[in-house]
Enzyme design. Sequence first.
Site, PDB file in Angstrom:
ATOM      1  N   PRO A 257      -5.251  24.312  98.111  1.00 27.56           N
ATOM      2  CA  PRO A 257      -6.109  24.633  96.974  1.00 27.56           C
ATOM      3  C   PRO A 257      -5.459  24.404  95.616  1.00 27.56           C
ATOM      4  CG  PRO A 257      -5.383  26.627  98.102  1.00 27.56           C
ATOM      5  CD  PRO A 257      -5.005  25.471  98.975  1.00 27.56           C
ATOM      6  N   ASN A 258      -6.263  23.870  94.726  1.00 26.57           N
ATOM      7  CA  ASN A 258      -5.915  23.653  93.305  1.00 26.57           C
ATOM      8  C   ASN A 258      -4.953  22.505  93.063  1.00 26.57           C
ATOM      9  OD1 ASN A 258      -7.529  25.709  92.105  1.00 26.57           O
ATOM     10  ND2 ASN A 258      -6.137  27.213  92.971  1.00 26.57           N
TER      11      ASN A 258
ATOM     12  N   ARG B 264      -2.648  20.752  84.315  1.00 25.61           N
ATOM     13  CA  ARG B 264      -2.367  22.106  83.821  1.00 25.61           C
ATOM     14  C   ARG B 264      -0.989  22.536  84.308  1.00 25.61           C
ATOM     15  NH1 ARG B 264      -7.537  25.338  85.783  1.00 25.61           N
ATOM     16  NH2 ARG B 264      -9.054  23.734  85.323  1.00 25.61           N
TER      17      ARG B 264
ATOM     18  N   TYR C 213       4.589  22.726  87.554  1.00 28.15           N
ATOM     19  CA  TYR C 213       4.291  21.810  88.652  1.00 28.15           C
ATOM     20  C   TYR C 213       4.552  20.336  88.337  1.00 28.15           C
ATOM     21  CZ  TYR C 213       2.115  25.995  90.559  1.00 28.15           C
ATOM     22  OH  TYR C 213       1.898  27.260  91.022  1.00 28.15           O
TER      23      TYR C 213
ATOM     24  N   ASN D  33       1.427  20.808 101.778  1.00 34.35           N
ATOM     25  CA  ASN D  33       1.620  21.788 100.708  1.00 34.35           C
ATOM     26  C   ASN D  33       0.403  22.704 100.777  1.00 34.35           C
ATOM     27  OD1 ASN D  33       1.848  23.383  98.482  1.00 34.35           O
ATOM     28  ND2 ASN D  33       2.369  21.727  97.067  1.00 34.35           N
TER      29      ASN D  33
ATOM     30  N   ALA E  95      -1.606  28.165  97.566  1.00 33.16           N
ATOM     31  CA  ALA E  95      -1.582  29.635  97.650  1.00 33.16           C
ATOM     32  C   ALA E  95      -1.859  30.145  99.070  1.00 33.16           C
ATOM     33  CB  ALA E  95      -2.591  30.217  96.676  1.00 33.16           C
TER      34      ALA E  95
ATOM     35  N   HIS F 283       0.814  31.905 101.302  1.00 33.20           N
ATOM     36  CA  HIS F 283       1.177  33.320 101.233  1.00 33.20           C
ATOM     37  C   HIS F 283       0.112  34.244 101.821  1.00 33.20           C
ATOM     38  CE1 HIS F 283       3.820  31.310  98.460  1.00 33.20           C
ATOM     39  NE2 HIS F 283       2.825  31.026  97.655  1.00 33.20           N
TER      40      HIS F 283
ATOM     41  N   ASP G  82      -2.115  29.495 112.468  1.00 34.43           N
ATOM     42  CA  ASP G  82      -2.634  29.333 113.834  1.00 34.43           C
ATOM     43  C   ASP G  82      -3.095  27.896 114.075  1.00 34.43           C
ATOM     44  OD1 ASP G  82      -2.142  31.981 114.380  1.00 34.43           O
ATOM     45  OD2 ASP G  82      -4.225  32.641 114.167  1.00 34.43           O
TER      46      ASP G  82
ATOM     47  N   GLU H 167       6.596  21.872 105.641  1.00 36.67           N
ATOM     48  CA  GLU H 167       5.959  22.587 104.519  1.00 36.67           C
ATOM     49  C   GLU H 167       6.682  22.207 103.237  1.00 36.67           C
ATOM     50  OE1 GLU H 167       6.136  26.850 105.087  1.00 36.67           O
ATOM     51  OE2 GLU H 167       5.852  27.226 102.937  1.00 36.67           O
TER      52      GLU H 167
ATOM     53  N   HIS I 153       6.748  22.500  98.778  1.00 33.95           N
ATOM     54  CA  HIS I 153       6.258  23.103  97.536  1.00 33.95           C
ATOM     55  C   HIS I 153       6.927  22.410  96.362  1.00 33.95           C
ATOM     56  CE1 HIS I 153       4.321  26.332  99.670  1.00 33.95           C
ATOM     57  NE2 HIS I 153       5.400  26.403 100.429  1.00 33.95           N
ATOM     58  N   LEU I 154       6.147  22.200  95.332  1.00 32.69           N
ATOM     59  CA  LEU I 154       6.685  21.612  94.102  1.00 32.69           C
ATOM     60  C   LEU I 154       7.662  22.571  93.429  1.00 32.69           C
ATOM     61  CD1 LEU I 154       3.166  20.492  93.034  1.00 32.69           C
ATOM     62  CD2 LEU I 154       5.053  18.872  93.311  1.00 32.69           C
ATOM     63  N   SER I 155       7.256  23.827  93.320  1.00 29.26           N
ATOM     64  CA  SER I 155       8.062  24.817  92.593  1.00 29.26           C
ATOM     65  C   SER I 155       9.023  25.528  93.545  1.00 29.26           C
ATOM     66  CB  SER I 155       7.131  25.830  91.914  1.00 29.26           C
ATOM     67  OG  SER I 155       6.388  26.546  92.885  1.00 29.26           O
TER      68      SER I 155
ATOM     69  N   ARG J  54      10.106  32.791  91.982  1.00 34.92           N
ATOM     70  CA  ARG J  54       8.920  33.139  91.195  1.00 34.92           C
ATOM     71  C   ARG J  54       8.469  34.573  91.543  1.00 34.92           C
ATOM     72  NH1 ARG J  54       4.647  28.531  91.596  1.00 34.92           N
ATOM     73  NH2 ARG J  54       3.812  29.699  89.818  1.00 34.92           N
TER      74      ARG J  54
ATOM     75  N   ARG K  83       5.103  35.222  96.192  1.00 38.49           N
ATOM     76  CA  ARG K  83       5.278  33.828  96.621  1.00 38.49           C
ATOM     77  C   ARG K  83       6.491  33.651  97.530  1.00 38.49           C
ATOM     78  NH1 ARG K  83       1.589  31.014  93.304  1.00 38.49           N
ATOM     79  NH2 ARG K  83       1.452  32.014  91.280  1.00 38.49           N
TER      80      ARG K  83
HETATM   81  O1  CA2 Z   1       4.873  25.052  94.274  1.00 37.17           O
HETATM   82  C1  CA2 Z   1       3.943  24.720  95.006  1.00 37.17           C
HETATM   83  O2  CA2 Z   1       3.787  23.570  95.420  1.00 37.17           O
HETATM   84  C2  CA2 Z   1       2.877  25.754  95.391  1.00 37.17           C
HETATM   85  O3  CA2 Z   1       2.460  25.494  96.725  1.00 37.17           O
HETATM   86  C3  CA2 Z   1       1.733  25.546  94.431  1.00 37.17           C
HETATM   87  C4  CA2 Z   1       0.622  26.591  94.588  1.00 37.17           C
HETATM   88  C5  CA2 Z   1       1.190  28.001  94.556  1.00 37.17           C
HETATM   89  O4  CA2 Z   1       0.159  28.938  94.799  1.00 37.17           O
HETATM   90  C6  CA2 Z   1       2.304  28.183  95.563  1.00 37.17           C
HETATM   91  O5  CA2 Z   1       2.815  29.490  95.458  1.00 37.17           O
HETATM   92  C7  CA2 Z   1       3.410  27.179  95.331  1.00 37.17           C
HETATM   93  C8  CA2 Z   1      -0.374  26.456  93.440  1.00 37.17           C
HETATM   94  C9  CA2 Z   1      -1.008  25.127  93.380  1.00 37.17           C
HETATM   95  C10 CA2 Z   1      -1.851  25.121  92.164  1.00 37.17           C
HETATM   96  O6  CA2 Z   1      -1.751  23.845  91.634  1.00 37.17           O
HETATM   97  C11 CA2 Z   1      -1.906  23.717  90.295  1.00 37.17           C
HETATM   98  C12 CA2 Z   1      -1.473  22.557  89.780  1.00 37.17           C
HETATM   99  C13 CA2 Z   1      -1.566  22.360  88.425  1.00 37.17           C
HETATM  100  C14 CA2 Z   1      -2.114  23.331  87.626  1.00 37.17           C
HETATM  101  C15 CA2 Z   1      -2.565  24.507  88.172  1.00 37.17           C
HETATM  102  C16 CA2 Z   1      -2.467  24.706  89.515  1.00 37.17           C
END
Ligand code: CA2
Length: 144
Positions: free
Chosen positions: A9-10, A17, A22, A73, A76, A79, A86, A97, A99-101, A106, A110
Amino acid sequence: MKVAVVHGPNLRLLGRREPEVYGSDTLAEVNLMLSTLAAELDVELQIFQSNHEGELVDYIDDASREVDGFLINPGAFTHTSIALRDALTGVNRPFVEVHLSNTAGRERFRRHSYLSGVAAGVVYGFGVQSYLLGLRGLVARLGG
Ligand code: CA2
């Protein structure tokens, strides 16, 4: 060898953003970098993004008939989602798995992942490089 890349998601908002968290690459640019690396590694990619947990679960089941492993990836859902865990354990394909961050540095919520314990490996904190390193790790794990 075939690999499915799954963005949760997102992640379609990438580059638009929160670039300080990210990075400034868009999802299309990330996918292009992955496709370039996949070609070098002689791997075929299938790429999917969804904001919906059930769609991700359905995709993992469907794609598992065609691919050897998953690069995911989970966003959210990392978590929160026992359903994704499953789905991934149920299809009996290794997954990495990513993650960018650096999720460990954080917010406390997370720090826990429902997926890490059943993943072949986890890469986080390197921005787009997390995906590229994760793909290399997965391909090595699959014997490529
Ligand atoms: O660091 C990551 O890749 C995450 O999977 C990104 C998720 C976050 O909920 C995880 O804890 C860590 C959030 C992805 C949202 O992506 C956005 C990208 C740009 C702007 C806003 C949200």
